[in-house]
Design a protein around this motif. Structure first.
Motif, PDB file in Angstrom:
ATOM      1  N   HIS A   5       0.864  -1.186   0.000  1.00 16.73           N
ATOM      2  CA  HIS A   5       0.000   0.000   0.000  1.00 16.73           C
ATOM      3  C   HIS A   5       0.900   1.235   0.000  1.00 16.73           C
ATOM      4  N   PHE A   6       0.630   2.163  -0.909  1.00 15.21           N
ATOM      5  CA  PHE A   6       1.454   3.370  -0.988  1.00 15.21           C
ATOM      6  C   PHE A   6       0.596   4.618  -0.817  1.00 15.21           C
ATOM      7  N   THR A   7       1.193   5.629  -0.204  1.00 15.32           N
ATOM      8  CA  THR A   7       0.571   6.946  -0.039  1.00 15.32           C
ATOM      9  C   THR A   7       1.620   8.007  -0.331  1.00 15.32           C
ATOM     10  N   HIS A   8       1.255   8.983  -1.143  1.00 16.06           N
ATOM     11  CA  HIS A   8       2.162  10.073  -1.498  1.00 16.06           C
ATOM     12  C   HIS A   8       1.396  11.382  -1.317  1.00 16.06           C
ATOM     13  N   CYS A   9       1.857  12.228  -0.391  1.00 12.82           N
ATOM     14  CA  CYS A   9       1.191  13.507  -0.102  1.00 12.82           C
ATOM     15  C   CYS A   9       2.192  14.655  -0.217  1.00 12.82           C
ATOM     16  N   LYS A  10       1.717  15.772  -0.732  1.00 12.20           N
ATOM     17  CA  LYS A  10       2.554  16.970  -0.791  1.00 12.20           C
ATOM     18  C   LYS A  10       1.699  18.201  -0.535  1.00 12.20           C
ATOM     19  N   LYS A  11       2.216  19.111   0.296  1.00 17.15           N
ATOM     20  CA  LYS A  11       1.530  20.368   0.595  1.00 17.15           C
ATOM     21  C   LYS A  11       2.475  21.525   0.314  1.00 17.15           C
ATOM     22  N   LEU A  12       1.995  22.494  -0.469  1.00 15.16           N
ATOM     23  CA  LEU A  12       2.739  23.718  -0.759  1.00 15.16           C
ATOM     24  C   LEU A  12       2.082  24.875  -0.021  1.00 15.16           C
ATOM     25  N   GLN A  13       2.883  25.679   0.670  1.00 12.77           N
ATOM     26  CA  GLN A  13       2.391  26.866   1.372  1.00 12.77           C
ATOM     27  C   GLN A  13       3.070  28.084   0.759  1.00 12.77           C
ATOM     28  N   PHE A  14       2.269  28.976   0.145  1.00 13.78           N
ATOM     29  CA  PHE A  14       2.800  30.179  -0.486  1.00 13.78           C
ATOM     30  C   PHE A  14       2.794  31.340   0.514  1.00 13.78           C
ATOM     31  N   ASP A  15       3.743  32.264   0.369  1.00 11.69           N
ATOM     32  CA  ASP A  15       3.831  33.367   1.325  1.00 11.69           C
ATOM     33  C   ASP A  15       2.851  34.490   1.014  1.00 11.69           C
ATOM     34  N   THR A  16       2.106  34.356  -0.087  1.00  9.49           N
ATOM     35  CA  THR A  16       1.071  35.330  -0.438  1.00  9.49           C
ATOM     36  C   THR A  16       0.009  34.611  -1.263  1.00  9.49           C
ATOM     37  N   PRO A  17      -1.234  35.068  -1.241  1.00  8.51           N
ATOM     38  CA  PRO A  17      -2.254  34.423  -2.065  1.00  8.51           C
ATOM     39  C   PRO A  17      -1.905  34.487  -3.549  1.00  8.51           C
ATOM     40  N   ILE A  18      -2.260  33.442  -4.281  1.00  6.50           N
ATOM     41  CA  ILE A  18      -2.029  33.383  -5.718  1.00  6.50           C
ATOM     42  C   ILE A  18      -3.348  33.084  -6.414  1.00  6.50           C
ATOM     43  N   VAL A  19      -3.398  33.363  -7.726  1.00  9.20           N
ATOM     44  CA  VAL A  19      -4.581  33.069  -8.540  1.00  9.20           C
ATOM     45  C   VAL A  19      -4.125  32.532  -9.887  1.00  9.20           C
ATOM     46  N   SER A  20      -5.097  32.131 -10.703  1.00  8.52           N
ATOM     47  CA  SER A  20      -4.812  31.625 -12.057  1.00  8.52           C
ATOM     48  C   SER A  20      -3.707  30.575 -12.034  1.00  8.52           C
ATOM     49  N   ASP A  71      -3.616  30.184  -0.825  1.00 10.41           N
ATOM     50  CA  ASP A  71      -2.221  30.251  -0.401  1.00 10.41           C
ATOM     51  C   ASP A  71      -1.654  28.886  -0.031  1.00 10.41           C
ATOM     52  N   THR A  72      -2.452  27.839  -0.204  1.00 20.90           N
ATOM     53  CA  THR A  72      -1.956  26.480  -0.031  1.00 20.90           C
ATOM     54  C   THR A  72      -2.432  25.630  -1.206  1.00 20.90           C
ATOM     55  N   PHE A  73      -1.645  24.622  -1.521  1.00 20.62           N
ATOM     56  CA  PHE A  73      -1.997  23.674  -2.575  1.00 20.62           C
ATOM     57  C   PHE A  73      -1.582  22.291  -2.098  1.00 20.62           C
ATOM     58  N   TYR A  74      -2.504  21.337  -2.236  1.00 16.18           N
ATOM     59  CA  TYR A  74      -2.278  20.015  -1.664  1.00 16.18           C
ATOM     60  C   TYR A  74      -2.679  18.939  -2.670  1.00 16.18           C
ATOM     61  N   TYR A  75      -1.878  17.894  -2.735  1.00 16.67           N
ATOM     62  CA  TYR A  75      -2.311  16.729  -3.509  1.00 16.67           C
ATOM     63  C   TYR A  75      -1.869  15.454  -2.807  1.00 16.67           C
ATOM     64  N   SER A  76      -2.608  14.399  -3.062  1.00 14.28           N
ATOM     65  CA  SER A  76      -2.251  13.094  -2.509  1.00 14.28           C
ATOM     66  C   SER A  76      -2.724  12.005  -3.459  1.00 14.28           C
ATOM     67  N   VAL A  77      -2.053  10.878  -3.415  1.00 15.07           N
ATOM     68  CA  VAL A  77      -2.472   9.702  -4.160  1.00 15.07           C
ATOM     69  C   VAL A  77      -2.156   8.491  -3.294  1.00 15.07           C
ATOM     70  N   SER A  78      -3.050   7.528  -3.314  1.00 14.16           N
ATOM     71  CA  SER A  78      -2.815   6.290  -2.576  1.00 14.16           C
ATOM     72  C   SER A  78      -3.372   5.133  -3.391  1.00 14.16           C
ATOM     73  N   GLY A  79      -2.890   3.954  -3.119  1.00 16.10           N
ATOM     74  CA  GLY A  79      -3.366   2.788  -3.848  1.00 16.10           C
ATOM     75  C   GLY A  79      -2.634   1.537  -3.413  1.00 16.10           C
ATOM     76  N   ILE A  80      -2.904   0.479  -4.132  1.00 17.25           N
ATOM     77  CA  ILE A  80      -2.277  -0.816  -3.877  1.00 17.25           C
ATOM     78  C   ILE A  80      -1.444  -1.202  -5.087  1.00 17.25           C
ATOM     79  N   ALA A  81      -0.253  -1.705  -4.827  1.00 21.71           N
ATOM     80  CA  ALA A  81       0.629  -2.204  -5.887  1.00 21.71           C
ATOM     81  C   ALA A  81       0.969  -3.660  -5.600  1.00 21.71           C
ATOM     82  N   TRP A  82       0.705  -4.514  -6.592  1.00 16.79           N
ATOM     83  CA  TRP A  82       1.159  -5.894  -6.552  1.00 16.79           C
ATOM     84  C   TRP A  82       2.461  -5.932  -7.342  1.00 16.79           C
ATOM     85  N   VAL A  83       3.569  -6.271  -6.676  1.00 15.38           N
ATOM     86  CA  VAL A  83       4.887  -6.124  -7.301  1.00 15.38           C
ATOM     87  C   VAL A  83       5.632  -7.461  -7.307  1.00 15.38           C
ATOM     88  N   LYS A  84       6.145  -7.828  -8.485  1.00 21.86           N
ATOM     89  CA  LYS A  84       6.973  -9.030  -8.600  1.00 21.86           C
ATOM     90  C   LYS A  84       8.369  -8.757  -8.034  1.00 21.86           C
TER      91      LYS A  84
END
Length: 263
Positions: A5-20, A71-84
């Motif tokens: 089972h794998f989990t990959h998370c990342k959080k970015l914190q900007f020092d000012t609000p951003i758009v677009s 001012d923050t951006f977050y992503y994560s992915v998790s799942g199952i890997a069957w590995v030889k």
């Protein structure tokens, strides 16, 4: 096969609000002859739309936008890997992996390593293993010495670096030796961050080698993306602006966590 089972998370914190904010994320491991990926879950916040596309290297890439202020951006992915428990991956050779790339072009230090090396095997995979042993013997793992722009030549000259640098040096030497090779980013059993290693083509199939740990890859490795060097395997890219089109540098702090465990 080993069930991970794998989990990959990342959080970015900007020092000012951003758009677009437009972004592209390489989040999803692919199923191949060595690994089967299932039960995937991913989250991207904030995002006003998300679309999955396939990049030129065959990796699933999630692209999207967020136009509201944040001012923050977050992503994560998790799942199952069957590995030889094998280092071998079936698949064709793209001719581009025979040639040096921007970050792996050999210079004086790489050429000296190549000239001084005693590589005696005839089989490409066995030669690659000998190159791996040489790199592991001659380089020291140390954080904070290099960055994402460090080339194989610079890493070889300094003799120090992290997994990215060990991988670039090995790519440079293998290609110099006529062995097609590609850069791989993925997950390694345990807890930490993403990891990089090498896959070489032995005239029949790909074989994974980890010069940082001086071993062939095994069932504890989950591959995520591959390419010519680090530049082809950047996991997240983004473009944004400050409200009102103010022109100034935006600094950001990031937190990354990767966990791979047995199930």
């Amino acid at each position: 096969m080993r069930k991970l089972h794998f989990t990959h998370c990342k959080k970015l914190q900007f020092d000012t609000p951003i758009v677009s904010h437009s972004f592209s994320l390489r989040l999803v491991p692919s199923t191949d002859s060595r690994q089967i990926i299932c039960d995937l879950e991913k989250k991207v916040e904030p995002a006003e739309h998300l679309t999955d596309v396939t990049d030129e290297w065959g990796t699933t890439m999630c692209i999207g936008d967020c136009y509201q202020e944040h001012d923050t951006f977050y992503y994560s992915v998790s799942g199952i890997a069957w590995v030889k428990d094998t280092p071998y991956i079936e698949g064709p050779l793209h001719p581009i992996y025979r040639y040096s790339s921007e970050l792996t072009h050999p210079g004086k230090c790489i050429e000296k390593m190549y000239a001084d090396a005693e590589i005696t095997a005839d089989d490409p995979a066995e030669r690659a293993v000998q190159w791996m042993h040489l790199i592991h013997d001659q380089m020291v793992y140390e954080k904070g010495i290099t960055d994402v722009n460090t080339t194989a030549e610079e890493a070889a000259a300094g003799g120090k670096g992290v997994c990215q640098d060990f991988t670039h040096v090995m790519l440079s030497l293998c290609r110099r030796d006529g062995i097609p090779a590609r850069y791989v980013v993925g997950y390694l059993f345990g807890e930490g961050e993403t990891h990089a290693w090498v896959e070489i083509f032995d005239n029949h199939r790909w074989c994974g080698l980890d010069p940082t740990n001086n071993c062939l890859i095994n069932s504890g490795y989950i591959s995520l993306t591959n390419g010519r060097d680090y530049n082809d395997c950047i996991l997240d890219k983004g473009f944004f602006r400050i409200p009102g089109y103010e022109i100034r540098e935006v600094s950001q702090k990031q937190q990354v966590r990767v966990v791979v465990e047995d199930m």
